[in-house]
Scaffold this active site. Structure first.
Site, short mmCIF file in Angstrom:
data_model
loop_
_atom_site.label_atom_id
_atom_site.label_comp_id
_atom_site.label_asym_id
_atom_site.label_seq_id
_atom_site.Cartn_x
_atom_site.Cartn_y
_atom_site.Cartn_z
N HIS A 139 0.83 -1.29 0.00
CA HIS A 139 -0.25 0.11 0.40
C HIS A 139 1.20 1.34 -0.06
O HIS A 139 2.25 1.24 0.07
CB HIS A 139 -0.89 -0.12 1.39
CG HIS A 139 -0.44 -0.05 2.35
ND1 HIS A 139 0.65 -1.04 2.51
CD2 HIS A 139 -0.66 1.04 3.43
CE1 HIS A 139 0.60 -0.55 4.13
NE2 HIS A 139 0.38 0.73 4.44
N HIS A 159 0.56 3.92 2.48
CA HIS A 159 1.46 5.00 3.21
C HIS A 159 3.23 4.46 3.34
O HIS A 159 3.60 4.13 2.94
CB HIS A 159 1.10 3.76 4.48
CG HIS A 159 -0.13 4.14 4.89
ND1 HIS A 159 -0.81 3.05 5.63
CD2 HIS A 159 -1.12 5.36 4.40
CE1 HIS A 159 -1.96 3.63 5.60
NE2 HIS A 159 -2.54 4.75 5.50
N ASP A 174 6.01 4.52 5.06
CA ASP A 174 6.61 3.46 5.28
C ASP A 174 6.85 2.63 4.78
O ASP A 174 7.75 2.06 4.73
CB ASP A 174 6.77 3.04 7.07
CG ASP A 174 5.05 2.68 6.84
OD1 ASP A 174 4.46 2.90 6.64
OD2 ASP A 174 4.57 1.71 8.43
N HIS A 175 6.14 1.95 3.30
CA HIS A 175 6.32 1.54 2.73
C HIS A 175 6.60 1.19 1.22
O HIS A 175 7.03 0.79 0.43
CB HIS A 175 4.80 0.74 2.10
CG HIS A 175 4.18 0.28 3.58
ND1 HIS A 175 4.06 -1.59 4.01
CD2 HIS A 175 4.09 0.65 4.63
CE1 HIS A 175 4.26 -1.74 5.72
NE2 HIS A 175 3.54 -0.46 5.40
N HIS A 183 -7.24 -1.59 5.15
CA HIS A 183 -6.28 -0.62 5.71
C HIS A 183 -6.64 1.02 5.91
O HIS A 183 -5.61 2.38 5.91
CB HIS A 183 -4.54 -1.07 5.54
CG HIS A 183 -3.39 -0.15 6.58
ND1 HIS A 183 -4.07 -0.20 8.09
CD2 HIS A 183 -2.81 -0.15 5.78
CE1 HIS A 183 -2.46 0.70 7.81
NE2 HIS A 183 -2.40 0.85 7.04
N ASP A 212 0.01 -4.25 6.74
CA ASP A 212 -1.38 -3.09 7.46
C ASP A 212 -2.36 -3.60 6.87
O ASP A 212 -3.08 -2.97 6.33
CB ASP A 212 -0.11 -2.19 7.04
CG ASP A 212 1.04 -1.34 7.16
OD1 ASP A 212 1.50 -2.26 7.71
OD2 ASP A 212 1.45 -0.10 7.28
N HIS A 260 7.45 -5.08 11.34
CA HIS A 260 6.86 -4.30 11.26
C HIS A 260 5.79 -4.03 12.93
O HIS A 260 4.89 -3.91 13.79
CB HIS A 260 4.80 -4.11 10.64
CG HIS A 260 5.11 -3.30 10.53
ND1 HIS A 260 3.63 -2.02 10.86
CD2 HIS A 260 5.30 -2.44 9.68
CE1 HIS A 260 3.08 -0.67 10.24
NE2 HIS A 260 4.59 -1.46 9.48
ZN LIG Z 1 2.90 0.22 7.71
ZN LIG Z 2 -0.29 1.24 6.52
#
Ligand SMILES: [Zn+2]
Ligand SMILES: [Zn+2]
Length: 297
Positions: free
Chosen positions: A61, A63, A65-66, A137, A204, A262
């Site tokens: 996804h 976000h 942090d990914h 999510h 997530d 994570h």
């Molecule tokens: Zn994450």
């Molecule tokens: Zn996320």
């Protein structure tokens, strides 16, 4: 053999010990990167892995942090004369986001980037296939599975007792019976089935009914475990899993091994708290640190 390297194991905020999420799955010539958080390039260097070998990137996804490591990685590949087609797979919205990203960073790579928004079985060759399943999510999010296909192998000990050799063996490998010097040989007597292997990645998501059937019978289940057992409400509120969910998914799916990752900074002094909670429900659990490797044989 499938090798999985955990390049980053943090949640949304990286720490001194844990980088943003990124995982490399290696199988023969295939190098599949799952997510590409900030700092992924340097983790490649530390792990002595070559980003030029990447064949596919699976994005769970969008976000930060990914995906924050993507522009840097794509730029480095351009500088390194990457000359394959880079296949990037992700959930709904990925084509638009990739377009914006490449324009923002004035991408000038000479290699081709193929972007696809995927679900269900989206790639297959003779050796393996890849599947995606929608998660929950708050933003489009995919879980992924890599499945190495089971194959028929020739039982060498049994073969030694025959005079069979040469090209005729190819038929046996295909499961076909053969006749040689007027003698019939049944494929089932000279071969055995090698098991398929499945590695699943669940990142997530809140707990939902799609997860267990999707990851069913995984040899390795890599699953986010952002919140501890005491924070189930918070996990639901932020649409994440807590460790009890994660371990129960492993148990109910009859997976063989669970990898917890994570990991929140909240547990940086005592990650064992997460691991111990998981083990109460699913014994074969491990909690990974950056640069850990796990092999699936
Ligand atoms: Zn994450
Ligand atoms: Zn996320």
């Amino acid at each position: 053999m499938i090798k999985v390297t955990f390049l980053g194991t943090s949640d949304a905020i990286p720490s001194a010990e844990r980088n943003h999420t990124s995982i490399l799955l290696e199988y023969k010539n295939e190098n599949i990167l799952i997510d590409c958080g900030e700092g992924t390039q340097r983790q490649f260097r530390k792990a002595k892995l070559n980003p030029n070998k990447i064949t596919k990137i699976l994005i769970t996804h969008w976000h930060g942090d990914h995906v924050l490591g993507l522009p840097g990685l794509l730029q480095t590949l351009a500088f390194s004369n990457y000359n394959k087609t880079l296949n990037i797979y992700g959930p709904r919205g990925t084509k638009e986001f990739m377009g914006v990203l490449l324009r923002t960073f004035a991408f000038q790579g000479k290699y081709k980037i193929n972007v696809e928004e995927v679900e269900n079985r989206f790639f297959e060759n003779d050796e393996f296939y890849l599947e995606a399943e929608k998660m929950t999510h708050g933003t489009p999010c995919n879980a992924y599975s890599f499945v190495k296909k089971g194959r028929l192998r020739i039982d060498k000990k049994k073969l030694e007792k025959t005079n069979l050799k040469g090209p005729i063996l190819k038929k046996l490998k295909e499961g076909k019976d053969i006749t040689y010097n007027d003698k019939k040989y049944l494929a089932k007597n000279l071969t055995y089935g090698e098991d398929s292997k499945k590695v699943s990645f669940v990142f997530d998501t809140s707990f939902n009914k799609n997860i267990v059937p999707f990851v069913k019978n995984s040899d390795l289940l890599v699953c986010e475990s952002t919140f501890g057992e005491e924070l189930e409400d918070k996990a639901d509120e932020y649409r994440h899993l807590n460790v009890n969910h994660t371990a129960n998914i492993a148990k109910k799916s009859k997976s063989k091994k669970l990898v917890l990752t994570h990991i929140s900074q909240r547990y940086s002094k005592n990650p064992k708290k997460i691991l111990d909670a998981a083990k109460k429900i699913f014994k074969n659990s491990v909690l990974v640190n950056d640069l850990d490797e796990i092999e699936v044989k």
